[in-house]
Structure formats: C-alpha cells, structure tokens
Design an enzyme around this catalytic site. Structure first.
Site, PDB file in Angstrom:
ATOM      1  N   TYR A  65       0.807  -1.147   0.130  1.00 58.22           N
ATOM      2  CA  TYR A  65      -0.016   0.016  -0.231  1.00 58.22           C
ATOM      3  C   TYR A  65       0.908   1.120   0.030  1.00 58.22           C
ATOM      4  O   TYR A  65       1.691   1.430   0.879  1.00 58.22           O
ATOM      5  CB  TYR A  65      -1.005  -0.040   1.341  1.00 58.22           C
ATOM      6  CG  TYR A  65      -2.295  -0.080   0.955  1.00 58.22           C
ATOM      7  CD1 TYR A  65      -2.924   0.986   0.024  1.00 58.22           C
ATOM      8  CD2 TYR A  65      -3.302  -1.321   1.164  1.00 58.22           C
ATOM      9  CE1 TYR A  65      -4.178   0.869  -0.256  1.00 58.22           C
ATOM     10  CE2 TYR A  65      -4.480  -1.044   0.605  1.00 58.22           C
ATOM     11  CZ  TYR A  65      -5.164  -0.189   0.041  1.00 58.22           C
ATOM     12  OH  TYR A  65      -6.297  -0.190  -0.535  1.00 58.22           O
ATOM     13  N   GLU A  67      -0.573   4.837  -0.751  1.00 57.95           N
ATOM     14  CA  GLU A  67      -1.425   6.138  -0.818  1.00 57.95           C
ATOM     15  C   GLU A  67      -0.514   7.177  -0.556  1.00 57.95           C
ATOM     16  O   GLU A  67       0.256   7.349   0.482  1.00 57.95           O
ATOM     17  CB  GLU A  67      -2.457   5.920   0.062  1.00 57.95           C
ATOM     18  CG  GLU A  67      -3.686   5.084  -0.379  1.00 57.95           C
ATOM     19  CD  GLU A  67      -4.763   5.277   0.582  1.00 57.95           C
ATOM     20  OE1 GLU A  67      -4.946   5.882   1.466  1.00 57.95           O
ATOM     21  OE2 GLU A  67      -5.988   4.506   0.007  1.00 57.95           O
ATOM     22  N   ASP A 211      -4.687  13.515 -25.773  1.00 58.53           N
ATOM     23  CA  ASP A 211      -4.669  12.234 -25.362  1.00 58.53           C
ATOM     24  C   ASP A 211      -4.039  11.486 -26.462  1.00 58.53           C
ATOM     25  O   ASP A 211      -4.780  11.040 -27.523  1.00 58.53           O
ATOM     26  CB  ASP A 211      -6.351  11.793 -25.154  1.00 58.53           C
ATOM     27  CG  ASP A 211      -6.620  10.167 -24.986  1.00 58.53           C
ATOM     28  OD1 ASP A 211      -5.522   9.548 -24.941  1.00 58.53           O
ATOM     29  OD2 ASP A 211      -7.642   9.918 -24.679  1.00 58.53           O
ATOM     30  N   THR A 237      -2.199   5.877 -22.388  1.00 60.14           N
ATOM     31  CA  THR A 237      -2.147   4.657 -22.066  1.00 60.14           C
ATOM     32  C   THR A 237      -0.660   4.505 -21.931  1.00 60.14           C
ATOM     33  O   THR A 237       0.247   4.893 -22.676  1.00 60.14           O
ATOM     34  CB  THR A 237      -3.096   3.503 -22.808  1.00 60.14           C
ATOM     35  OG1 THR A 237      -2.526   3.888 -24.013  1.00 60.14           O
ATOM     36  CG2 THR A 237      -4.469   3.971 -22.691  1.00 60.14           C
ATOM     37  N   LYS A 240      -0.512   0.698 -25.308  1.00 56.58           N
ATOM     38  CA  LYS A 240      -0.658   0.453 -26.778  1.00 56.58           C
ATOM     39  C   LYS A 240       0.576   0.515 -27.485  1.00 56.58           C
ATOM     40  O   LYS A 240       1.474  -0.418 -27.340  1.00 56.58           O
ATOM     41  CB  LYS A 240      -1.624   1.566 -27.137  1.00 56.58           C
ATOM     42  CG  LYS A 240      -2.955   1.302 -26.630  1.00 56.58           C
ATOM     43  CD  LYS A 240      -4.101   2.363 -26.723  1.00 56.58           C
ATOM     44  CE  LYS A 240      -5.258   1.965 -26.142  1.00 56.58           C
ATOM     45  NZ  LYS A 240      -6.200   2.965 -26.067  1.00 56.58           N
ATOM     46  N   ARG A 246      -0.803  -2.706 -18.961  1.00 56.72           N
ATOM     47  CA  ARG A 246      -1.973  -1.960 -19.011  1.00 56.72           C
ATOM     48  C   ARG A 246      -2.140  -0.987 -18.046  1.00 56.72           C
ATOM     49  O   ARG A 246      -2.312  -1.083 -16.866  1.00 56.72           O
ATOM     50  CB  ARG A 246      -3.238  -3.080 -18.849  1.00 56.72           C
ATOM     51  CG  ARG A 246      -4.639  -2.662 -19.153  1.00 56.72           C
ATOM     52  CD  ARG A 246      -5.374  -3.639 -19.485  1.00 56.72           C
ATOM     53  NE  ARG A 246      -4.869  -4.356 -20.705  1.00 56.72           N
ATOM     54  CZ  ARG A 246      -5.202  -4.034 -22.102  1.00 56.72           C
ATOM     55  NH1 ARG A 246      -5.883  -2.823 -22.115  1.00 56.72           N
ATOM     56  NH2 ARG A 246      -4.610  -4.723 -22.804  1.00 56.72           N
TER      57      ARG A 246
HETATM   58  C1  LIG Z   1      -7.343   3.415 -25.365  1.00 53.86           C
HETATM   59  C2  LIG Z   1      -7.852   4.700 -25.084  1.00 53.86           C
HETATM   60  C3  LIG Z   1      -8.001   5.273 -23.878  1.00 53.86           C
HETATM   61  C4  LIG Z   1      -8.467   4.608 -22.758  1.00 53.86           C
HETATM   62  O1  LIG Z   1      -7.691   3.549 -22.220  1.00 53.86           O
HETATM   63  P1  LIG Z   1      -8.185   2.287 -21.253  1.00 53.86           P
HETATM   64  O2  LIG Z   1      -6.841   2.022 -20.609  1.00 53.86           O
HETATM   65  O3  LIG Z   1      -8.844   1.253 -21.944  1.00 53.86           O
HETATM   66  O4  LIG Z   1      -9.050   3.113 -20.337  1.00 53.86           O
HETATM   67  C5  LIG Z   1      -8.125   6.721 -23.733  1.00 53.86           C
HETATM   68  N1  LIG Z   1      -8.153   7.470 -24.894  1.00 53.86           N
HETATM   69  C6  LIG Z   1      -7.984   6.905 -26.062  1.00 53.86           C
HETATM   70  C7  LIG Z   1      -7.856   7.848 -27.391  1.00 53.86           C
HETATM   71  C8  LIG Z   1      -7.702   5.751 -26.256  1.00 53.86           C
HETATM   72  O5  LIG Z   1      -7.354   5.237 -27.514  1.00 53.86           O
END
Ligand SMILES: *Cc1c(COP(=O)(O)O)cnc(C)c1O
Length: 427
Positions: A65, A67, A211, A237, A240, A246
């Site tokens: 933990y 926090e 994003d 993320t 990807k 993840r």
């Molecule tokens: C995949 C994705 C997310 C979210 O990711 P998670 O880990 O699945 O919550 C947010 N924004 C964009 C543009 C994405 O392609």
C-alpha cells in the site's frame, strides 16, 4: 537452513504454483497464451509487452500500500516503492521531455478522468472529437461520465478528405468557448497537428489536453509531432504503441502539477498499483532505446505496406491511407459490414475490430469498417514481406464466395506465417 527445511516451514500458498493451487484458472491462462501465439494480432490498440514488464507486473510490489506520493505517504514501509515510483516518474519525464508526470492512473480512462476532475466543474464546456469519427468514449460519450458531467461539444472529420479540418475546429471553438479542448483519437490514421490545436485553444482562452493513448510510442520515438511541448496536459495509456503494462500516465506543466496530483489521489484513486508502476518504469527504460525507436519505425513502415497492399486489392481506406500505426478500412464498396469482416477474419486466425467509419450509416454494433493496426505484429517481428502476405490473406478472406476449404487453407497460411515468430518462448 537446508532447502528441504525451508520447504517444510513455508506456508503452502508461498510454495504452490498457479497450476497446483488453481488448475482451472491456470488452464485458461494457457489457453489464452495459445490464442495469442496462434493468431495474427491486428487490433490497433494492442501490443505484446516485454518479458521484463511481465516480470515487474507479476512482482511482490502488488502487496504494498502506498497511498500518497514519494516522500509523503500514508503508510510505513514505502522506502523502496518510493524509489520505484521516482524512477518511473524520472524516466517518463526524460522520455517525453515533461515538466511533471503522474504515473499512478490505473488506465487511460482514469488519466482522462483525473484531468477533467482537476480542470473542470460540473457542466463546464468540453470540446473533443466525435466517437464515431475516431474519438474515445472518455471524450464525451453520452453514457460515459464525461458525457454526463460536462457540457460536451464535438468536432469530426471532413467528409471529403476524411481528415481533421482545423479551420472548422477553430470555428466551433470560437462559437462554443470551451474550458478544455481535447485532441487525440482512437481510430485516426493521420498525423495530428497539436501545435495548431494549441493555437486554437490559446485563441479562445481554453486549456488543451492531448490524449496520445494510441501514438505514445511513436511520440517517444520522434515519429509523430510532439504534443508535450505545446499542451497543458497530455494523457496516455502505456499498453498500446508504448508496449508497457495495461495502465495510464498524466503529463502536465509544472504549474498544474499540484492540482493533477490531488485529482488522482485522493480525488479519484486510493492506493497506486505499485507493481504496475514498476512495470511502467521498465517500459519507459525500454522505450528510450534505439531498438524501440527502430521498432516504432518498422510499425509505421509495416502499416504503410499493409495499407498499400489492401488498396491495390480494392479496399478503400478512410483518408486514403495512413501515416501512423493504423488504418481504417471502409468496406462499403466490397459489400460487407464491419462485424462480418471481423468474424470472417477471426475464422482464419486474424484478429481485428469492427469500427465505424466517419458518417457511418450502420449502427456501432455492425459498422461499415474495420480498424487495422501493426504494433503487435511488428513487436512479434513481422516486416514488409510478412505484411504483404497478411494483406493477401485478408483480401482472400474478405473476397466473394469463400468456401470452407478456402478458409482452411488461409488458416494454414496464418499458422505458417506465425511459426517463424515465437511469442514468449519462456512461458
Ligand atoms: C485506449 C484509449 C483510452 C483509454 O484507455 P483504457 O486504458 O482502455 O482506459 C483513452 N483515450 C484514447 C484516445 C484511447 O485510444
């Protein structure tokens, strides 16, 4: 103590392997490994993470933990995880040239949620890309928290070009006066001009959040215009193109750091997943290497070859091609739907996802398109020659009057292609 003595004194749960403690679950994990090994993975948001990241993610750090933040925790015993988190933060800062980094978000969605929570009051105006033109559900979908809590305005793609129309986005921003503009997408095959977005945001007094969930690996490798220098916030993320565990990350300007950190904890989350923070640290180290840069370059080269081969075979691509790791096939002209294509490809061992094309007349459960990406197969080792073979298999599988025997032959070709590219041989 002798080894046998240690064994005798050890609690059974510290001794038993998963296959002993839970054969049912172990069997499922084995089945999933076989599935990953035996199929061509073309889902644009997926990748195969490294053995190093898998090890960190499966480590004893899951027990801890923590926090709070390094040096200011609500629990004792954090001296080691403080070092781990600091390492992850420092590596991420260096990788992206960031002023401030928060590595605690559990996912990309949570990272976006934290920025909105820090930046917006309920009902404030948000301008983001339409989901059915390539945006993400956290960019204001009605059933998502973002669509419920904020006043969402959206921009889409130009019908003719299939590309973002920045003049039009500027007009919408002028009209709607959003607090926050979101740039970035889940299914956009072209480069995004983040500097232009920054100019638009500045001109209407909005803040800009990029994003970069899909393209973070390309950005790290210098293969996509950099969002970090021109944005107030960048979320991503890590699983990807970045090929890590993840999870999610927030990057922001120093003057926004306190608010972001407060929004993540205690605003939205409790204890950070320290094993995943450790895995992110490993991911950032690997992403700074020349091998990673070459892999990203190959990912883009592979996408270009796949796109050209599919087009030669008569498949239309939204915007006419790709300059990143993914493409969006519009199957209207060849007379099959997205869901049908997804199923047909699955039958021969190729995994893709159905995806709406801009102005899609079909519902999201059916769609007119599929999204195809090259990160996972490139990590596995595919190069241009393999991509040509993949395109040939896709074209054959989506062709007219495919028989059962044809499918069997195509499945065999998939198997032959994969045989030369072992996946996690240690498992
Ligand atoms: C995949 C994705 C997310 C979210 O990711 P998670 O880990 O699945 O919550 C947010 N924004 C964009 C543009 C994405 O392609």
């Amino acid at each position: 103590m002798a080894r046998s003595q240690v064994e005798a004194k050890t609690q059974p749960e510290f001794r038993e392997r998963l296959r002993e403690a839970d054969p049912e679950l172990a069997g499922l994990l084995k089945k999933e490994l076989a599935r990953q090994r035996g199929t061509i993975e073309l889902i644009a948001s997926e990748n195969f993470t490294s053995r190093a990241v898998l090890e960190a993610a499966a480590s004893v750090l899951t027990n801890k933990y923590a926090e709070g933040y390094p040096g200011a925790r609500y629990y004792g015993g954090c001296e080691v995880v403080d070092e781990v988190e600091t390492l992850a933060v420092d590596r991420c800062k260096t990788l992206f040239g960031a002023e401030h980094v928060n590595v605690q978000p559990h996912s990309g969605s949570t990272a976006n949620q934290a920025v909105y929570f820090a930046e917006l009051a309920m009902g404030d105006a948000l301008l983001a890309m339409k989901l059915d033109h390539g945006g993400h559900l956290t960019h204001g979908l009605k059933v998502n928290f973002s669509g419920r809590f904020y006043h969402v305005h959206s921009y889409g793609l130009d019908r003719e070009t299939g590309r973002l129309d920045y003049d039009r986005i500027e007009e919408i921003a002028r009209e709607r006066q959003p607090h926050l503009i979101v740039a970035g997408a889940s299914a956009y095959p072209r480069r995004i001009d983040f500097a232009r977005f920054a100019g638009i945001a500045r001109s209407v007094g909005a803040r800009l959040m990029v994003d970069m969930a899909h393209i973070a690996g390309l950005v790290a490798a210098g293969l996509h215009p950099d969002p970090v220098a021109v944005s107030d916030y960048v979320t991503t993320t890590t699983h990807k193109t970045l090929a890590g565990p993840r999870s999610g990350v927030i990057i922001c300007k120093q003057e926004l750091a306190r608010n972001i950190d407060k929004a993540v904890f205690p605003g939205l989350q409790g204890g950070p997943l320290m094993h995943i923070v450790a895995a992110k640290a490993a991911c950032f180290k690997l992403a700074a290497t020349e091998e990673f840069r070459q892999r990203q370059q190959q990912t883009v080269a592979n996408a270009a070859v796949l796109a050209a081969s599919l087009q030669q075979g008569g498949i239309q691509l939204v915007s006419g091609g790709t300059d990143n790791h993914l493409m969006l096939a519009d199957l209207t002209d060849i007379g099959i739907t997205g869901i049908e294509a997804e199923n047909r490809l699955e039958e021969v061992g190729i995994t893709v996802n159905k995806n709406p094309v801009p102005f899609d007349p079909l519902p999201p459960t059916v769609t007119s398109g599929i999204r195809i990406g090259t990160p996972a197969v490139t990590t596995r080792g595919f190069r241009e020659a393999e991509m040509e073979e993949v395109a040939a298999i896709i074209l054959a599988a989506l062709g007219r009057s495919v028989t059962g025997a044809d499918k069997k032959r195509l499945r065999r070709r998939v198997g032959e292609l994969l045989a030369s590219f072992p996946l996690y041989p240690h498992l």
